[in-house]
Motif scaffolding. Structure first.
Motif, PDB file in Angstrom:
ATOM      1  N   ARG A  50       0.717  -1.228   0.169  1.00 41.78           N
ATOM      2  CA  ARG A  50       0.007   0.072  -0.086  1.00 41.78           C
ATOM      3  C   ARG A  50       0.934   1.409   0.045  1.00 41.78           C
ATOM      4  O   ARG A  50       0.605   2.309  -0.335  1.00 41.78           O
ATOM      5  N   GLY A  51       2.298   1.236   0.685  1.00 41.34           N
ATOM      6  CA  GLY A  51       2.973   2.187   0.531  1.00 41.34           C
ATOM      7  C   GLY A  51       3.315   3.004  -0.934  1.00 41.34           C
ATOM      8  O   GLY A  51       3.549   3.973  -0.916  1.00 41.34           O
ATOM      9  N   LEU A  52       3.679   2.007  -1.817  1.00 35.01           N
ATOM     10  CA  LEU A  52       3.778   2.410  -3.051  1.00 35.01           C
ATOM     11  C   LEU A  52       2.696   3.253  -3.564  1.00 35.01           C
ATOM     12  O   LEU A  52       2.903   4.471  -4.284  1.00 35.01           O
ATOM     13  N   ARG A  53       1.331   2.766  -3.284  1.00 31.47           N
ATOM     14  CA  ARG A  53       0.228   3.503  -3.959  1.00 31.47           C
ATOM     15  C   ARG A  53       0.250   4.931  -3.068  1.00 31.47           C
ATOM     16  O   ARG A  53       0.034   5.827  -3.850  1.00 31.47           O
ATOM     17  N   GLU A  54       0.292   5.044  -2.054  1.00 28.25           N
ATOM     18  CA  GLU A  54       0.205   6.194  -1.093  1.00 28.25           C
ATOM     19  C   GLU A  54       1.468   7.069  -1.549  1.00 28.25           C
ATOM     20  O   GLU A  54       0.945   8.121  -1.579  1.00 28.25           O
ATOM     21  N   ALA A  55       2.731   6.633  -1.855  1.00 28.51           N
ATOM     22  CA  ALA A  55       3.456   7.456  -2.364  1.00 28.51           C
ATOM     23  C   ALA A  55       3.300   8.121  -3.606  1.00 28.51           C
ATOM     24  O   ALA A  55       3.294   9.267  -3.795  1.00 28.51           O
ATOM     25  N   ALA A  56       2.840   7.212  -4.588  1.00 29.98           N
ATOM     26  CA  ALA A  56       2.198   8.124  -5.814  1.00 29.98           C
ATOM     27  C   ALA A  56       0.973   9.030  -5.615  1.00 29.98           C
ATOM     28  O   ALA A  56       1.199  10.098  -6.204  1.00 29.98           O
ATOM     29  N   TYR A  57       0.086   8.425  -4.942  1.00 24.10           N
ATOM     30  CA  TYR A  57      -1.088   9.461  -4.448  1.00 24.10           C
ATOM     31  C   TYR A  57      -0.441  10.841  -3.834  1.00 24.10           C
ATOM     32  O   TYR A  57      -0.929  12.125  -4.305  1.00 24.10           O
ATOM     33  N   MET A  79      -4.773  12.507   2.394  1.00 24.78           N
ATOM     34  CA  MET A  79      -4.502  11.291   1.969  1.00 24.78           C
ATOM     35  C   MET A  79      -5.556  10.284   2.796  1.00 24.78           C
ATOM     36  O   MET A  79      -5.593   8.973   2.039  1.00 24.78           O
ATOM     37  N   PHE A  81       6.560   9.162   4.207  1.00 22.35           N
ATOM     38  CA  PHE A  81       6.178   8.036   5.255  1.00 22.35           C
ATOM     39  C   PHE A  81       6.999   7.423   6.095  1.00 22.35           C
ATOM     40  O   PHE A  81       8.201   7.521   6.028  1.00 22.35           O
TER      41      PHE A  81
END
Lengths: 296, 279
Positions: free
Chosen positions: A176-183, B80, B118
């Motif tokens: 999920r971290g990769l998706r969040e990074a993109a968003y 977010m 993050f």
């Protein structure tokens, strides 16, 4: 129960389980060795180069010829059509289910897709022969009653759930971290999906595609019923062809005497089939392992 | 899904927030102005009536025990939380006077202006260069290849990573060490030139030396950026921040200059927390 008795039961259970596992290994070894022995017998009479590169396949005729390429071509043609249906449709389904669908839709669609995978292949075979072919003939007047196109399309529908389910697993496995990074960088949902999630899941998706190809090459019933039984070296999907699997069925059902050269052809063809699907499965496993390593 | 109810939210500022407005009065211009913000996961309220004025080009730290809502609050500042189904926000968040939950705000555009780093470093499985170039590419921020390369270099320099990676920009980002990956993620966030940078426990998974690098970086970055940093480490808050906000059970308990928060807090809860009596 006394300690001793308990230990005894444990040992019996362990041995019973070991025996069960052993049976499947023994059966596999048995199949491979029968294949190998008969194939060896076959190649004592027919040279491997004649078999692999010959372009005429007439082992059941008076004028015997043992070039397997027409069967390979038939197999590849039908499989390619199936893949052309299953990979795009399966991948889009997977993207929808993994990235876009609300949880409720996913809960309904996934089981429905899995029902598709549970339909007996003989049903798909007659569906191709009696429904899809006549339908296609209205659009394509030159289409034979037996052809590569119709079973290819139907096979594509059959392997679609496999592609979508495995691809969905791969997409779901992207952290999920990769998706969040993109968003967080101002990516839209589509940019996130196409430029981050899909590339990250690529090895898993490739594994799904290869496994589906292996399944398509090995699929028997649909092509036996709907593709015809004429070994023909062609890329034309409108005429009857014969696949490796369909040929094996044809000989096994017919009255070819056991022990003859014509009879042994099915083992040689079977060996070729086994080796190709085995290689594909290995490749698929290797890709999946790599995917798992990346996101362990 | 998102309802903004400013009419009822603003009068209710009185209770908890009075403490904040008396002593946390902001002399520097306010960048982020939050009024009466509450946040819900389904029926569970995770944040209750939070009001805070975050000053421009300073470092503001959020501290508090696990589950106090500090990360959730941080994530409301770039919307977010929108990507999680079933959440609801009430109250207003003004950035440069503009309500980011208003109908005219596009969350995608908002996130270009409010960057985020993050807790767990999350570089894309691409090359070092492509990681930093990603935001520039998707937002069409570089007109030419040279400009793209220039901006990637500038960002890597700003994140104090350039010297370590300049010879291997095409190597996979996953080959970098944990601290380098986190600085790469900072470079990636800086590349799109945000005005506000949100950092969610950016050093919690790093060793002391890598942590020190990040802290020095935070200190340098505040000349150009408004930084909000969540940390569970109070020494870190004391070292890097100008102001500190203490959250407890979804409420903002106290917000003041960091020096005062750690030496002469007003609330008993803050004092107990910063002196390590609980948390």
């Amino acid at each position: 129960m006394s300690r001793r008795r308990r230990d005894f039961v444990e040992r019996v259970v362990e041995w019973a389980l070991r025996a069960c596992a052993g049976v499947s290994i023994l059966v596999t070894l048995g199949i491979v060795s029968v294949l190998a022995v008969e194939t060896f017998q076959f190649f004592r009479e027919v040279s491997p180069s004649e078999f692999l590169f010959g372009t005429v396949w007439t082992p059941l005729f008076f004028q015997k010829s043992f070039g397997v390429l027409p069967l390979v071509a038939g197999t590849l043609l039908v499989s390619a059509i199936a893949m052309a249906v299953a990979v795009p449709a399966g991948l889009l389904t997977a993207v929808y289910l993994s990235e876009y669908a609300p949880a409720t839709v996913r809960r309904v669609v996934k089981p429905v897709l899995e029902v598709l995978a549970g339909v007996p292949t003989v049903v798909y075979g007659y569906f191709a022969l009696l429904f899809v072919t006549p339908l296609l003939q209205q659009v394509l007047p030159g289409l034979s009653g037996f052809n590569a196109l119709s079973p290819g399309l139907v096979m594509g529908i059959m392997i679609l759930p496999m592609v979508s389910s495995l691809s969905e697993d791969a997409l779901h496995g992207v952290p999920r971290g990769l998706r969040e990074a993109a968003y967080a960088l101002g990516a839209t949902k589509m940019q996130t999906t196409t430029r981050v999630v899909l590339p990250a899941a690529l090895s898993g998706i490739s594994a799904a595609g290869i496994l589906a190809a292996s399944r398509a090459i090995g699929e028997t019933m649909i092509v036996t019923i709907a593709a015809g039984q004429q070994p023909r070296l062609t890329a034309n999907p409108l005429v009857p062809v014969e696949t490796m699997t369909a040929y094996i069925v044809q000989v096994s059902l017919g009255d070819t005497p056991a022990g003859t050269l014509a009879y042994r052809t099915i083992f040689a063809v079977g060996m070729l089939l086994f080796v190709s699907t085995f290689m594909l499965n290995l490749a698929s496993n290797w890709l999946r392992e790599r995917f798992r390593e990346e996101y362990a | 899904m998102t309802t903004v109810d400013s009419d009822t939210a603003i009068p209710s500022l009185a209770g908890v927030a009075s403490l904040v407005s008396e002593r946390g009065t902001v002399e520097t211009p306010t960048k982020v102005d939050v009024r009466g913000l509450s946040f819900y996961y389904g029926d569970m309220r995770a944040l209750e009536d939070v009001s805070i004025q975050i000053p421009e080009k300073q470092v503001t730290a959020f501290i508090g025990p696990s589950g106090c809502g500090k990360s959730t609050f941080l994530r409301t500042l770039n919307r977010m939380n929108d990507i999680i189904p079933g959440v609801r926000v009430t109250g207003t968040v003004l950035i440069d006077g503009k309500d980011i939950y208003g109908a005219s705000t596009d969350p995608v555009t908002l996130r270009q202006h409010v960057g985020m780093v993050f807790q767990k470093s999350n570089p894309f499985p691409k090359s070092i260069f492509e990681n930093v170039a990603y935001g520039l590419r998707i937002n069409g921020l570089a007109a030419s290849k040279t400009e793209l390369a220039d901006r990637v270099e500038t960002s890597l320099r700003a994140a104090a990573l350039w010297d370590e990676v300049k010879d291997r920009l095409s190597a996979s980002a996953l080959a970098l060490s944990g601290g380098q990956q986190q600085r790469l993620c900072i470079a990636r966030a800086l590349a799109v030139e945000p005005e506000v940078l949100l950092m969610d426990e950016p050093a919690s998974a790093l060793d002391p030396i890598a942590t020190q690098h990040i802290e020095e970086l935070v200190f340098q970055l505040k000349t150009n950026y408004t930084i909000v940093i969540v940390t569970h480490n109070m020494q870190q808050a004391a070292r890097v921040s100008d102001r500190t906000a203490f959250f407890w059970l979804g409420k903002l308990i106290e917000f003041d200059l960091t020096s005062r928060m750690f030496t002469a807090p007003t609330a008993k809860l803050t004092e107990d927390y910063v002196t390590g009596r609980f948390g």
